[in-house]
Design an enzyme around this catalytic site. Structure first.
Site, PDB file in Angstrom:
ATOM      1  CG  ASP A 289      -1.966   1.020   1.237  1.00 40.93           C
ATOM      2  OD1 ASP A 289      -3.100   0.680   0.876  1.00 40.93           O
ATOM      3  OD2 ASP A 289      -1.664   2.197   1.567  1.00 40.93           O
ATOM      4  CG  ASN A 297      -4.115  11.594  -5.043  1.00 44.95           C
ATOM      5  OD1 ASN A 297      -3.384  11.641  -6.019  1.00 44.95           O
ATOM      6  ND2 ASN A 297      -4.861  10.546  -4.758  1.00 44.95           N
ATOM      7  CG  HIS A 302      -6.776  12.267  -8.948  1.00 40.23           C
ATOM      8  ND1 HIS A 302      -6.918  11.315  -9.900  1.00 40.23           N
ATOM      9  CD2 HIS A 302      -7.292  11.756  -7.788  1.00 40.23           C
ATOM     10  CE1 HIS A 302      -7.515  10.259  -9.366  1.00 40.23           C
ATOM     11  NE2 HIS A 302      -7.769  10.509  -8.082  1.00 40.23           N
ATOM     12  CG  ASP A 306      -3.919   9.029 -12.168  1.00 40.38           C
ATOM     13  OD1 ASP A 306      -4.281   8.530 -11.091  1.00 40.38           O
ATOM     14  OD2 ASP A 306      -4.721   9.467 -13.030  1.00 40.38           O
ATOM     15  CD  GLU A 333      -4.019   3.569  -1.229  1.00 46.67           C
ATOM     16  OE1 GLU A 333      -4.925   2.707  -1.267  1.00 46.67           O
ATOM     17  OE2 GLU A 333      -3.287   3.788  -0.243  1.00 46.67           O
ATOM     18  NE  ARG A 352      15.953  -8.556  -2.952  1.00 48.81           N
ATOM     19  CZ  ARG A 352      15.988  -9.888  -3.063  1.00 48.81           C
ATOM     20  NH1 ARG A 352      15.399 -10.466  -4.072  1.00 48.81           N
ATOM     21  NH2 ARG A 352      16.588 -10.626  -2.171  1.00 48.81           N
TER      22      ARG A 352
HETATM   23  N1  GTP Z   1      -4.294   9.661  -8.156  1.00 53.42           N
HETATM   24  C1  GTP Z   1      -5.015   8.612  -7.810  1.00 53.42           C
HETATM   25  N2  GTP Z   1      -5.461   8.482  -6.562  1.00 53.42           N
HETATM   26  C2  GTP Z   1      -6.165   7.416  -6.190  1.00 53.42           C
HETATM   27  C3  GTP Z   1      -6.500   6.410  -7.127  1.00 53.42           C
HETATM   28  N3  GTP Z   1      -7.216   5.469  -6.475  1.00 53.42           N
HETATM   29  C4  GTP Z   1      -7.350   5.871  -5.199  1.00 53.42           C
HETATM   30  N4  GTP Z   1      -6.692   7.044  -5.020  1.00 53.42           N
HETATM   31  C5  GTP Z   1      -6.584   7.841  -3.816  1.00 53.42           C
HETATM   32  O1  GTP Z   1      -5.742   7.161  -2.868  1.00 53.42           O
HETATM   33  C6  GTP Z   1      -6.063   7.683  -1.630  1.00 53.42           C
HETATM   34  C7  GTP Z   1      -6.004   6.598  -0.593  1.00 53.42           C
HETATM   35  O2  GTP Z   1      -6.079   7.221   0.644  1.00 53.42           O
HETATM   36  P1  GTP Z   1      -6.216   6.453   2.012  1.00 53.42           P
HETATM   37  O3  GTP Z   1      -6.945   5.176   1.800  1.00 53.42           O
HETATM   38  O4  GTP Z   1      -6.753   7.400   3.015  1.00 53.42           O
HETATM   39  O5  GTP Z   1      -4.751   6.068   2.377  1.00 53.42           O
HETATM   40  P2  GTP Z   1      -3.440   6.894   2.478  1.00 53.42           P
HETATM   41  O6  GTP Z   1      -3.648   8.351   2.320  1.00 53.42           O
HETATM   42  O7  GTP Z   1      -2.451   6.318   1.521  1.00 53.42           O
HETATM   43  O8  GTP Z   1      -2.962   6.661   3.951  1.00 53.42           O
HETATM   44  P3  GTP Z   1      -2.194   5.399   4.509  1.00 53.42           P
HETATM   45  O9  GTP Z   1      -2.581   4.238   3.706  1.00 53.42           O
HETATM   46  O10 GTP Z   1      -2.635   5.288   5.928  1.00 53.42           O
HETATM   47  O11 GTP Z   1      -0.760   5.699   4.402  1.00 53.42           O
HETATM   48  C8  GTP Z   1      -7.423   8.364  -1.716  1.00 53.42           C
HETATM   49  O12 GTP Z   1      -7.271   9.740  -1.591  1.00 53.42           O
HETATM   50  C9  GTP Z   1      -7.882   8.023  -3.126  1.00 53.42           C
HETATM   51  O13 GTP Z   1      -8.583   9.120  -3.737  1.00 53.42           O
HETATM   52  C10 GTP Z   1      -6.035   6.556  -8.432  1.00 53.42           C
HETATM   53  O14 GTP Z   1      -6.271   5.736  -9.312  1.00 53.42           O
HETATM   54  N5  GTP Z   1      -5.308   7.660  -8.750  1.00 53.42           N
END
Ligand code: GTP
Length: 414
Positions: A289, A297, A302, A306, A333, A352
């Site tokens: 993750d 973002n 955004h 990507d 993600e 790794r």
């Molecule tokens: N740019 C982009 N953002 C995405 C996509 N899919 C999901 N996201 C974003 O990924 C983010 C995931 O956020 P969270 O689930 O809160 O997790 P996080 O901010 O990474 O926090 P932690 O996992 O705790 O480190 C959200 O803001 C989604 O909008 C994508 O295809 N493209």
């Protein structure tokens, strides 16, 4: 002596013409019969008309003694001349060429006018024969040229039979012309009077050959088109299969990263699980993750998000340790890697990957971990405790959650 014997053996010119007329009226019947049983191309009907004209013309000329001279000599010859003209016209239509209907009609009209004029002014029969032969020569040569030049367009090759028949026709016409030129020289010394009868017989033979040639031409074209169509169909089927394969691939691929998507992951994970059940091979799963991706973002947008996911996707796609495993993007993600490795190897691979992503040094201005983008991994390896593949997955998820809670940018085994 020989001349007399030949002379006696010959049919009179008139009888020959009448027989030729009947023969030429039978030929369209053969062609019509063929038309009813096979598909024919445009132009074939004109050829039938050509043979009909030849038959009528021969009969009219043959009935010289019974009908007025303008009917036999004028109209009869015009009908006979229409025979090669219509053959050439029909060929144009058959070969999808401009038919030149006006040009052929005009040439026949010119011949009719010249023939009428020669009759009215009482010019010799020799002149009329020469006139007729010149016109026939023109049509036959034109016919031969078009067959040579354009049949490959519709048959994919030359039709040797038609070419041979046309060559035969050209030779007859030339011989007739030569005969006309030298008739007066050898008239009394060498040749019997019925030399024209021989030409008529030769022309009838040429006509029969021509009917066979037209039917064969049509048949060859049908076969060629059938071959071409089935070949095209084959090519289209192959192209369709390819695009179907591509579509199927696309349906299972994540459009952003090019990794497999969650659909593919579900079915493939099931297979790997079943394989591990039957063969006893180890099975490990890494859940990956991106850290603080929401903040990424929020601060860079955004689109930048990507791009970041694409770069992490590239790392996973090209990572040598995963070649035999399953790598997929299963959430926004979140990535999953399933591999036939033991717990130790799986944890090593996960560590790794975590290190490689950090070394990408993708700037992350708002990360809670560091200055660049990092990932956290949770690893689980199948054990006797895992009653189902979902159980294994949830253990990996728990390890990921645990690793996140310990500060992210690390790999932890369940
Ligand atoms: N740019 C982009 N953002 C995405 C996509 N899919 C999901 N996201 C974003 O990924 C983010 C995931 O956020 P969270 O689930 O809160 O997790 P996080 O901010 O990474 O926090 P932690 O996992 O705790 O480190 C959200 O803001 C989604 O909008 C994508 O295809 N493209």
């Amino acid at each position: 002596m020989i001349v007399t014997a030949l002379d006696e053996a010959m049919l009179s010119e008139q009888t020959t013409l009448l027989m030729a007329g009947i023969m030429c009226l039978v030929l369209p019947l053969v062609m019509t019969f063929y038309r009813q049983h096979r598909e024919t191309y445009p132009g074939f009907g004109i050829w039938v008309g050509a043979f009909l004209c030849a038959g009528i013309g021969c009969l009219l000329v043959g009935l010289e003694d019974l009908v007025p001279v303008w009917v036999s000599v004028w109209l009869g010859n015009v009908f006979i001349l229409a025979f090669p003209a219509l053959l050439a016209l029909g060929l144009n239509v058959f070969l999808n060429r401009p038919p030149l209907f006006a040009a052929y009609s005009a040439s026949i009209a010119i011949y009719a006018a010249l023939q009428g004029w020669s009759l009215v002014t009482g010019l010799s029969a020799g002149f009329r024969s020469a006139l007729f032969t010149v016109f026939v020569f023109f049509y036959v040569v034109r016919l031969g040229f078009n067959i040579y030049r354009y049949t490959p367009h519709v048959l994919g090759r030359h039709d040797k039979l038609t070419l041979t028949v046309i060559a035969f026709g050209v030779v007859i016409v030339i011989l007739r012309f030569v005969n006309l030129l030298f008739e007066s020289v050898y008239e009394n010394s060498f040749v019997f009077d019925d030399v024209d009868t021989i030409f008529i017989i030769l022309l009838v033979l040429a006509s029969v050959a021509m009917v066979i040639a037209t039917i064969s031409l049509n048949q060859l074209r049908l076969e060629f088109n059938l071959r071409t169509t089935s070949q095209e169909l084959q090519e289209q089927t192959i192209a369709l299969e390819k695009s179907n394969d591509k579509l199927a691939q696309l349906a299972l691929t994540d459009f952003l990263t090019g990794l497999k998507n969650v659909r593919f992951f579900d079915s493939e994970y099931k297979k790997l699980w079943e394989n591990s059940t039957t063969s006893g091979t180890p099975l490990s799963i890494i859940l990956l993750d991106v850290d603080c991706f929401k903040l990424y973002n929020d601060s860079l947008g955004h689109l930048a998000g990507d791009e970041c996911l694409k770069r992490i996707g590239e790392v996973l796609l090209t990572h040598p340790g995963f070649h035999r495993g399953l790598v997929a993007r299963i959430g926004g993600e979140e990535f999953a890697i399933v591999m036939e490795n033991n717990a130790e190897q799986a944890l090593e691979e996960a560590e790794r990957i975590v290190a490689i992503v950090e070394h990408l040094s993708i700037p992350h201005p708002s990360s809670l971990v560091g200055a660049s983008v990092t990932v956290t991994a949770g690893v689980a390896t199948r054990s006797s405790l895992d009653s189902s593949r979902e159980k294994l997955l949830s253990r990996a998820d728990y390890a990921l959650y645990h690793a996140k809670s310990l500060g992210r940018n690390r790999a932890m085994a369940a």
